[in-house]
Design a protein around this motif. Structure first.
Motif, PDB file in Angstrom:
ATOM      1  N   LYS A 243       0.967  -0.762  -0.692  1.00  0.00           N
ATOM      2  CA  LYS A 243      -0.019  -0.205   0.337  1.00  0.00           C
ATOM      3  C   LYS A 243       0.962   1.043   0.337  1.00  0.00           C
ATOM      4  O   LYS A 243       1.994   1.022   0.439  1.00  0.00           O
ATOM      5  CB  LYS A 243      -0.549   0.069   1.435  1.00  0.00           C
ATOM      6  CG  LYS A 243      -2.001  -1.060   1.473  1.00  0.00           C
ATOM      7  CD  LYS A 243      -2.864  -1.059   2.229  1.00  0.00           C
ATOM      8  CE  LYS A 243      -3.621  -2.421   2.685  1.00  0.00           C
ATOM      9  NZ  LYS A 243      -4.932  -1.723   3.619  1.00  0.00           N
ATOM     10  N   HIS A 244       0.727   2.348  -0.607  1.00  0.00           N
ATOM     11  CA  HIS A 244       0.574   3.636  -0.481  1.00  0.00           C
ATOM     12  C   HIS A 244       0.746   4.301   1.406  1.00  0.00           C
ATOM     13  O   HIS A 244       0.276   3.999   1.245  1.00  0.00           O
ATOM     14  CB  HIS A 244       0.082   5.047  -1.576  1.00  0.00           C
ATOM     15  CG  HIS A 244      -0.214   4.611  -2.864  1.00  0.00           C
ATOM     16  ND1 HIS A 244       1.440   3.565  -4.156  1.00  0.00           N
ATOM     17  CD2 HIS A 244      -1.179   4.124  -3.248  1.00  0.00           C
ATOM     18  CE1 HIS A 244       0.872   3.747  -4.751  1.00  0.00           C
ATOM     19  NE2 HIS A 244      -0.505   3.808  -4.885  1.00  0.00           N
ATOM     20  N   LYS A 245       1.957   4.567   1.973  1.00  0.00           N
ATOM     21  CA  LYS A 245       1.912   5.123   3.001  1.00  0.00           C
ATOM     22  C   LYS A 245       2.424   5.891   3.516  1.00  0.00           C
ATOM     23  O   LYS A 245       3.147   6.630   2.355  1.00  0.00           O
ATOM     24  CB  LYS A 245       2.765   3.814   3.602  1.00  0.00           C
ATOM     25  CG  LYS A 245       1.970   2.130   3.465  1.00  0.00           C
ATOM     26  CD  LYS A 245       0.483   2.477   4.380  1.00  0.00           C
ATOM     27  CE  LYS A 245       1.026   1.552   6.116  1.00  0.00           C
ATOM     28  NZ  LYS A 245       0.159   1.135   6.676  1.00  0.00           N
ATOM     29  N   ILE A 246       1.869   6.522   4.330  1.00  0.00           N
ATOM     30  CA  ILE A 246       2.770   8.220   5.191  1.00  0.00           C
ATOM     31  C   ILE A 246       3.148   7.614   6.212  1.00  0.00           C
ATOM     32  O   ILE A 246       2.910   6.755   7.546  1.00  0.00           O
ATOM     33  CB  ILE A 246       2.517   9.411   5.460  1.00  0.00           C
ATOM     34  CG1 ILE A 246       1.577   9.778   4.608  1.00  0.00           C
ATOM     35  CG2 ILE A 246       2.947  10.272   6.186  1.00  0.00           C
ATOM     36  CD1 ILE A 246       0.335  10.357   4.277  1.00  0.00           C
ATOM     37  N   TYR A 247       4.835   7.811   6.545  1.00  0.00           N
ATOM     38  CA  TYR A 247       5.434   6.785   8.215  1.00  0.00           C
ATOM     39  C   TYR A 247       6.086   8.187   8.833  1.00  0.00           C
ATOM     40  O   TYR A 247       7.256   9.746   8.073  1.00  0.00           O
ATOM     41  CB  TYR A 247       6.842   6.337   7.599  1.00  0.00           C
ATOM     42  CG  TYR A 247       6.589   5.003   6.602  1.00  0.00           C
ATOM     43  CD1 TYR A 247       5.761   3.812   8.256  1.00  0.00           C
ATOM     44  CD2 TYR A 247       6.686   4.722   5.495  1.00  0.00           C
ATOM     45  CE1 TYR A 247       5.620   2.384   6.947  1.00  0.00           C
ATOM     46  CE2 TYR A 247       6.005   4.023   5.148  1.00  0.00           C
ATOM     47  CZ  TYR A 247       5.624   2.502   5.428  1.00  0.00           C
ATOM     48  OH  TYR A 247       4.997   1.472   5.588  1.00  0.00           O
ATOM     49  N   ILE A 248       5.756   8.647   9.827  1.00  0.00           N
ATOM     50  CA  ILE A 248       6.432   9.861  11.220  1.00  0.00           C
ATOM     51  C   ILE A 248       7.223   9.055  11.714  1.00  0.00           C
ATOM     52  O   ILE A 248       6.595   8.045  12.551  1.00  0.00           O
ATOM     53  CB  ILE A 248       5.445  10.232  11.346  1.00  0.00           C
ATOM     54  CG1 ILE A 248       3.618  10.910  10.516  1.00  0.00           C
ATOM     55  CG2 ILE A 248       6.003  11.274  12.439  1.00  0.00           C
ATOM     56  CD1 ILE A 248       4.492  11.547   9.901  1.00  0.00           C
ATOM     57  N   ASN A 273       8.586   4.354 -14.698  1.00  0.00           N
ATOM     58  CA  ASN A 273      10.487   3.813 -15.504  1.00  0.00           C
ATOM     59  C   ASN A 273      10.155   2.578 -15.399  1.00  0.00           C
ATOM     60  O   ASN A 273      11.251   1.311 -15.975  1.00  0.00           O
ATOM     61  CB  ASN A 273      11.589   3.729 -14.566  1.00  0.00           C
ATOM     62  CG  ASN A 273      12.341   5.295 -14.014  1.00  0.00           C
ATOM     63  OD1 ASN A 273      12.314   6.011 -14.752  1.00  0.00           O
ATOM     64  ND2 ASN A 273      12.916   5.438 -12.932  1.00  0.00           N
ATOM     65  N   GLY A 274       8.765   2.271 -16.461  1.00  0.00           N
ATOM     66  CA  GLY A 274       8.472   0.217 -16.498  1.00  0.00           C
ATOM     67  C   GLY A 274       8.375  -0.080 -15.727  1.00  0.00           C
ATOM     68  O   GLY A 274       8.071  -1.680 -15.653  1.00  0.00           O
ATOM     69  N   LYS A 275       8.381   0.140 -14.452  1.00  0.00           N
ATOM     70  CA  LYS A 275       7.661  -0.925 -12.825  1.00  0.00           C
ATOM     71  C   LYS A 275       6.888  -0.628 -11.870  1.00  0.00           C
ATOM     72  O   LYS A 275       6.257   0.982 -12.200  1.00  0.00           O
ATOM     73  CB  LYS A 275       9.338  -1.111 -12.409  1.00  0.00           C
ATOM     74  CG  LYS A 275      10.807  -1.164 -13.226  1.00  0.00           C
ATOM     75  CD  LYS A 275      11.208  -1.022 -11.511  1.00  0.00           C
ATOM     76  CE  LYS A 275      13.363  -1.650 -12.512  1.00  0.00           C
ATOM     77  NZ  LYS A 275      14.771  -1.492 -11.858  1.00  0.00           N
ATOM     78  N   LYS A 276       6.125  -1.094 -11.827  1.00  0.00           N
ATOM     79  CA  LYS A 276       5.462  -0.756 -11.029  1.00  0.00           C
ATOM     80  C   LYS A 276       5.795  -0.733  -9.678  1.00  0.00           C
ATOM     81  O   LYS A 276       6.700  -1.088  -9.149  1.00  0.00           O
ATOM     82  CB  LYS A 276       4.116  -2.378 -10.372  1.00  0.00           C
ATOM     83  CG  LYS A 276       3.149  -2.469 -11.598  1.00  0.00           C
ATOM     84  CD  LYS A 276       2.018  -3.798 -12.137  1.00  0.00           C
ATOM     85  CE  LYS A 276       1.918  -4.065 -12.751  1.00  0.00           C
ATOM     86  NZ  LYS A 276       0.850  -5.268 -12.710  1.00  0.00           N
ATOM     87  N   ALA A 277       5.085   0.553  -9.015  1.00  0.00           N
ATOM     88  CA  ALA A 277       5.212   1.170  -8.024  1.00  0.00           C
ATOM     89  C   ALA A 277       4.646   1.142  -7.032  1.00  0.00           C
ATOM     90  O   ALA A 277       3.527   2.249  -7.420  1.00  0.00           O
ATOM     91  CB  ALA A 277       6.741   2.077  -8.106  1.00  0.00           C
ATOM     92  N   ILE A 278       4.906   1.586  -5.527  1.00  0.00           N
ATOM     93  CA  ILE A 278       4.059   1.511  -4.919  1.00  0.00           C
ATOM     94  C   ILE A 278       4.774   3.862  -4.460  1.00  0.00           C
ATOM     95  O   ILE A 278       6.162   3.245  -4.463  1.00  0.00           O
ATOM     96  CB  ILE A 278       3.776   0.885  -3.274  1.00  0.00           C
ATOM     97  CG1 ILE A 278       4.817   0.913  -2.653  1.00  0.00           C
ATOM     98  CG2 ILE A 278       2.669  -0.176  -3.875  1.00  0.00           C
ATOM     99  CD1 ILE A 278       4.982  -0.043  -1.388  1.00  0.00           C
ATOM    100  N   TYR A 279       4.313   3.917  -3.573  1.00  0.00           N
ATOM    101  CA  TYR A 279       4.503   5.994  -2.948  1.00  0.00           C
ATOM    102  C   TYR A 279       4.824   5.738  -2.071  1.00  0.00           C
ATOM    103  O   TYR A 279       3.490   5.571  -0.985  1.00  0.00           O
ATOM    104  CB  TYR A 279       3.761   6.873  -3.417  1.00  0.00           C
ATOM    105  CG  TYR A 279       4.036   8.041  -3.050  1.00  0.00           C
ATOM    106  CD1 TYR A 279       5.888   8.467  -3.016  1.00  0.00           C
ATOM    107  CD2 TYR A 279       3.165   8.863  -1.906  1.00  0.00           C
ATOM    108  CE1 TYR A 279       5.702  10.129  -2.505  1.00  0.00           C
ATOM    109  CE2 TYR A 279       3.468   9.883  -1.090  1.00  0.00           C
ATOM    110  CZ  TYR A 279       4.559  10.169  -1.443  1.00  0.00           C
ATOM    111  OH  TYR A 279       4.790  11.544  -0.827  1.00  0.00           O
ATOM    112  N   GLN A 280       5.614   6.202  -0.560  1.00  0.00           N
ATOM    113  CA  GLN A 280       5.744   6.210   1.009  1.00  0.00           C
ATOM    114  C   GLN A 280       6.377   7.653   1.097  1.00  0.00           C
ATOM    115  O   GLN A 280       7.146   8.238   0.393  1.00  0.00           O
ATOM    116  CB  GLN A 280       6.738   5.009   0.945  1.00  0.00           C
ATOM    117  CG  GLN A 280       5.703   3.514   0.698  1.00  0.00           C
ATOM    118  CD  GLN A 280       6.376   3.060   1.318  1.00  0.00           C
ATOM    119  OE1 GLN A 280       8.149   2.246   2.099  1.00  0.00           O
ATOM    120  NE2 GLN A 280       5.465   1.517   1.883  1.00  0.00           N
TER     121      GLN A 280
END
Length: 592
Positions: A243-248, A273-280
């Protein structure tokens, strides 16, 4: 141990999908031991996999045992006491649940522990074994030389046969599972050096993370309440259920984590860049380092909550990072979301334009609904057509309700204005539906042309293309290609498969349409001259109360056809090729 241990283990839920949980728990213990000792800069966790002795060429054997070695603080007195107590509270304040070692025995027969540690300026080695039947046993504590390296080794021995199949994966895949589980530690640089090996190869897991999991990052500084915070935007290779997440974070440790939710059009994964990515997003800084409690489980003066006016008194004495962090996330992700939105919108519009013109009016009157369609659905024609159909029904129902209310409105001015406002929408909807109808007509014409060119038999063309099925009314057939009136409801009152003579009657207009299809053997043996009298005889044999009669003879060619006689008896002669050409011309005329 100090409770009914066998029952505790027996009632503990565990399945083959959890088979790597014992390894993760052991690694987490090593991380905490290293943090407690405070030797992060020269820390190391070494993991050795021993495969099942059963070998097949080209086949990866399952795991037999796992050896985890670290140079953390070790089993000093308080750690050993904690280990001896199930569901210990000792590590609760640093996020521990006190049940990790129970996971070990759900999967493995026994755990062997050897720990060299320092206490009261002396070094000791503690040895003990741990299993279900004997619990903690064979414990030995001996003093060792002060130059003996501080080191703890745990061997998880003899994996249950029930779970070995789930471990028949490569060493690199095992490394990937470690990276997935401890991704936040790798990102913020809080992961000790991890070396993974078996009898064939060795992997530096930290280097693997940088090379294959880590895709892209950007750092920036933000200010809230005159306090500076650092934000790190990170894209990681997506794994299943990631999952896309936020970390403190504080003091190189994740303190709080939140799912990323408040972002419009957020995809399940990004394409970087052609890759499946999640954001954090990782938030850290000196203020957070100083504000976190000693166990690094919460902050004293920092919160992360969506503000509401009613909550303002609660927020007055705290720094709320929610707004400033989400603001930066929105700004950062725009660069990636805009092209995805454009691609999604183009996919939807192109699909409507080329395949579903009946939904074209949705692009004007349901624009927001179309933009709510996910990227995955937009790129999947089957799912997209289903979603468009739902939106179409939703908008049609809305219009029907509005029209009904306007018609029932007793206020003439109000009713007039409502109906005039709805007129354009209804007309555009009808136009879209008509465009779709024309396209389907054209597709049907192209199908007939192809069937003729494929030398399809007469019976197949008549019974499977024109009539579709026996006894159907004309509006359920393709006889409209012969006479446009047959697109409306005419009852089938005569079906003679032997001679291919068919008759359709509409009692409202008192119209009778007769069609006779030339059979192949008639054309082959030059019997076509017999068709006109036969058609005339069959049509006259239908007593239809002085109905207006139209007669058609469909032939392969005009050879041996008495056109003068056909004209005299008001019989329309058409070849199959003429049917196609006339239908094409009508389609072009309708488009104009």
């Amino acid at each position: 141990m100090k409770f009914n241990f066998k029952n505790r283990v027996r009632n503990f839920k565990f399945s083959s999908s959890d088979v790597f949980v014992p390894l993760h728990e052991a690694i987490m213990n090593s991380i905490q031991a290293i943090e407690e000792r405070g030797n992060f800069n020269d820390s190391q966790i070494k993991i050795k996999i021993e495969r099942d002795s059963y070998r097949i060429a080209g086949f990866t054997s399952g795991i037999f045992s796992i050896e985890i070695t670290d140079n953390g603080i070790g089993f000093v007195s308080h750690n050993y006491e904690s280990f001896c107590t199930s569901d210990s509270d000792y590590k609760v304040e640093i996020g521990g649940k006190g049940v990790g070692r129970i996971n070990w025995l759900k999967a493995f027969e026994v755990a062997y522990i050897s720990s060299v540690f320092e206490e009261d300026n002396k070094r000791y080695q503690r040895l003990f074994s741990f299993n279900i039947e004997e619990e903690i046993h064979d414990e030995k504590l001996t003093e060792v030389l002060n130059d003996t390296p501080i080191e703890t080794k745990i061997i998880l021995y003899n994996l249950n046969q029930e779970y070995r199949g789930a471990t028949e994966i490569s060493l690199k895949e095992i490394a990937g599972k470690i990276i997935e589980h401890f991704a936040s530690y790798f990102v913020i640089g809080a992961m000790p050096k991890v070396i993974l090996e078996d009898e064939n190869e060795q992997i530096d897991v930290n280097e693997l993370f940088v090379k294959e999991k880590f895709i892209e990052t950007k750092n920036e500084i933000v200010t809230s309440n005159n306090v500076t915070f650092n934000l790190r935007h990170v894209f990681l290779n997506a794994s299943i259920n990631a999952k896309h997440k936020i970390y403190i974070c504080a003091q190189n440790r994740v303190v709080c984590s939140y799912d990323l939710v408040n972002v419009d059009d957020l995809p399940t994964t990004f394409n970087i860049n052609g890759k499946k990515a999640i954001y954090q997003c990782y938030v850290h800084g000196e203020f957070l380092d100083n504000d976190v409690n000693s166990e690094r489980t919460y902050f004293s003066n920092v919160i992360f909550e969506e503000e509401d006016d009613n909550d303002r008194p609660h927020f007055e004495l705290a720094i709320n990072l929610y707004q400033v962090v989400y603001s930066q996330i929105h700004q950062f992700l725009q660069t990636y979301l805009e092209p995805m939105r454009d691609t999604r919108d183009n996919q939807i519009n192109d699909y409507i334009e080329n395949y579903c013109p009946q939904y074209k009016y949705l692009t004007k009157y349901a624009k927001e609904d179309l933009q709510s369609i996910s990227y995955a659905v937009a790129s999947n024609p089957e799912k997209l057509i289903s979603e468009l159909n739902k939106l179409n029904n939703k908008l049609n129902n809305k219009h029907n309700i509005q029209i009904t209310k306007a018609i029932q409105d007793n206020d003439s001015d109000s009713a007039k204005n409502k109906l005039l406002d709805l007129t354009t929408q209804v007309v555009e909807n009808l136009h879209s539906q008509f465009t779709n109808y024309l396209q389907k007509r054209n597709s049907t014409i192209e199908m007939l042309e192809k069937l003729i060119n494929l030398k399809t038999t007469t019976d197949e063309i008549i019974n499977k293309f024109f009539l579709v099925d026996e006894g159907l009314s004309s509006d359920n057939t393709n006889t409209w290609l012969i006479d446009e009136r047959l697109a409306y409801h005419f009852e089938n009152i005569n079906s003679d498969k032997e001679t291919n003579f068919y008759a359709y009657y509409n009692d409202h207009s008192n119209e009778l349409i007769c069609i006779d299809f030339e059979k192949f053997d008639y054309a082959k043996y030059k019997k076509s001259q017999d068709l006109l009298p036969r058609l005339e005889e069959k049509a006259n044999g239908l007593e239809m109360n002085n109905a207006f009669v139209t007669k058609y003879l469909i032939v392969f060619n005009l050879e041996n056809i008495n056109l003068e006689l056909a004209h005299k008896n008001n019989i329309h002669i058409l070849t199959y090729h003429e049917l196609v050409q006339i239908a094409k011309q009508k389609y072009e005329d309708l488009l104009k």
